[in-house]
Scaffold this motif. Structure first.
Motif, mmCIF file in Angstrom:
data_model
loop_
_atom_site.group_PDB
_atom_site.id
_atom_site.type_symbol
_atom_site.label_atom_id
_atom_site.label_comp_id
_atom_site.label_asym_id
_atom_site.label_seq_id
_atom_site.Cartn_x
_atom_site.Cartn_y
_atom_site.Cartn_z
ATOM 1 N N GLU A 97 0.706 -1.277 0.141
ATOM 2 C CA GLU A 97 -0.048 -0.092 -0.042
ATOM 3 C C GLU A 97 0.707 1.307 -0.199
ATOM 4 O O GLU A 97 0.446 2.277 -0.339
ATOM 5 C CB GLU A 97 -0.917 0.037 1.193
ATOM 6 C CG GLU A 97 -2.262 -0.852 1.236
ATOM 7 C CD GLU A 97 -2.528 -1.138 2.508
ATOM 8 O OE1 GLU A 97 -2.484 -0.536 3.446
ATOM 9 O OE2 GLU A 97 -3.690 -1.832 2.376
ATOM 10 N N HIS A 98 1.859 1.087 0.522
ATOM 11 C CA HIS A 98 2.970 2.300 0.466
ATOM 12 C C HIS A 98 3.861 2.149 -0.574
ATOM 13 O O HIS A 98 5.031 3.240 -0.571
ATOM 14 C CB HIS A 98 3.635 2.364 1.978
ATOM 15 C CG HIS A 98 2.666 3.001 3.036
ATOM 16 N ND1 HIS A 98 1.879 2.213 3.784
ATOM 17 C CD2 HIS A 98 2.603 4.018 3.524
ATOM 18 C CE1 HIS A 98 1.232 2.879 4.542
ATOM 19 N NE2 HIS A 98 1.738 4.185 4.331
ATOM 20 N N GLY A 99 3.857 1.409 -1.559
ATOM 21 C CA GLY A 99 4.469 1.457 -2.660
ATOM 22 C C GLY A 99 6.086 0.949 -2.553
ATOM 23 O O GLY A 99 6.872 0.981 -3.428
ATOM 24 N N VAL A 100 6.467 0.120 -1.572
ATOM 25 C CA VAL A 100 7.619 -0.394 -1.156
ATOM 26 C C VAL A 100 7.905 -1.695 -2.115
ATOM 27 O O VAL A 100 6.846 -2.403 -2.696
ATOM 28 C CB VAL A 100 7.602 -1.165 0.069
ATOM 29 C CG1 VAL A 100 8.942 -2.115 0.422
ATOM 30 C CG2 VAL A 100 7.456 -0.101 1.388
ATOM 31 N N GLU A 101 9.006 -1.719 -2.766
ATOM 32 C CA GLU A 101 9.618 -2.568 -3.858
ATOM 33 C C GLU A 101 9.541 -4.147 -3.089
ATOM 34 O O GLU A 101 10.306 -4.242 -2.074
ATOM 35 C CB GLU A 101 10.812 -2.330 -4.332
ATOM 36 C CG GLU A 101 11.491 -3.185 -5.325
ATOM 37 C CD GLU A 101 12.959 -2.958 -5.919
ATOM 38 O OE1 GLU A 101 13.321 -3.894 -6.591
ATOM 39 O OE2 GLU A 101 13.320 -2.105 -5.579
ATOM 40 N N ILE A 102 8.542 -4.899 -3.572
ATOM 41 C CA ILE A 102 8.803 -6.180 -3.108
ATOM 42 C C ILE A 102 9.354 -7.276 -4.099
ATOM 43 O O ILE A 102 9.282 -7.122 -5.025
ATOM 44 C CB ILE A 102 7.125 -6.802 -2.933
ATOM 45 C CG1 ILE A 102 6.303 -6.071 -2.299
ATOM 46 C CG2 ILE A 102 7.193 -8.116 -2.559
ATOM 47 C CD1 ILE A 102 6.607 -5.766 -0.628
ATOM 48 N N LEU A 103 10.271 -7.663 -3.170
ATOM 49 C CA LEU A 103 11.252 -8.685 -4.058
ATOM 50 C C LEU A 103 10.925 -10.122 -3.990
ATOM 51 O O LEU A 103 11.066 -10.982 -4.891
ATOM 52 C CB LEU A 103 12.658 -8.717 -3.362
ATOM 53 C CG LEU A 103 13.307 -7.434 -3.253
ATOM 54 C CD1 LEU A 103 14.898 -7.503 -2.511
ATOM 55 C CD2 LEU A 103 13.549 -6.833 -4.669
#
Length: 137
Positions: A97-103
């Motif tokens: 939701e906060h736009g963190v890059e998910i690996l």
């Protein structure tokens, strides 16, 4: 040598950021850390900050501060930190939701953990999972 028994963590990863204020915002707003303290110089540079997650903590500082630690870390690459959380899926949703890059999305591991992996705005890799090593005895 004995471990701490007073509720304070005995190991705290320490990370330096080009924009420590932005890192603190991302870690607290997107990844659920709580701000314990932030110490800034007169010109607003973060000299030292402490953020908590569960019973652990991470210390944050600014690159280019001129401190001994800053000099020792010069040229160091990103770091990887593992954080134990109770609800991996809820934690992951907040990060997304906060736009963190998910690996790596939430994944069940062979060793019994459920975890996911993310990269912060300056390249550090954060793993969040249910596995908690047993220490002491």
């Amino acid at each position: 040598m004995t471990g701490r028994t007073d509720g304070r963590p005995s190991i705290c990863p320490t990370l330096l950021y080009a924009d420590a204020k932005a890192a603190i915002r991302q870690l607290t707003q997107a990844l659920g850390f709580s701000e314990l303290s932030v110490y800034e110089s007169e010109d607003g540079v973060v000299r030292h900050a402490e953020l908590a997650q569960g019973n652990g903590a991470v210390m944050i500082g600014s690159k280019g501060s001129g401190s001994v630690f800053d000099g020792a870390m010069k040229g160091a690459g990103p770091a990887g930190v593992y954080v134990v959380v109770d609800d991996v899926d809820a934690h992951h949703r907040r990060a997304v939701e906060h736009g963190v890059e998910i690996l790596m999305p939430p994944t069940n591991q062979d060793y019994g953990s459920r975890d996911y992996m993310a990269r912060d705005a300056e390249g550090n890799v954060w793993s969040f999972g249910t596995y908690a090593p047993e220490v002491g005895g």
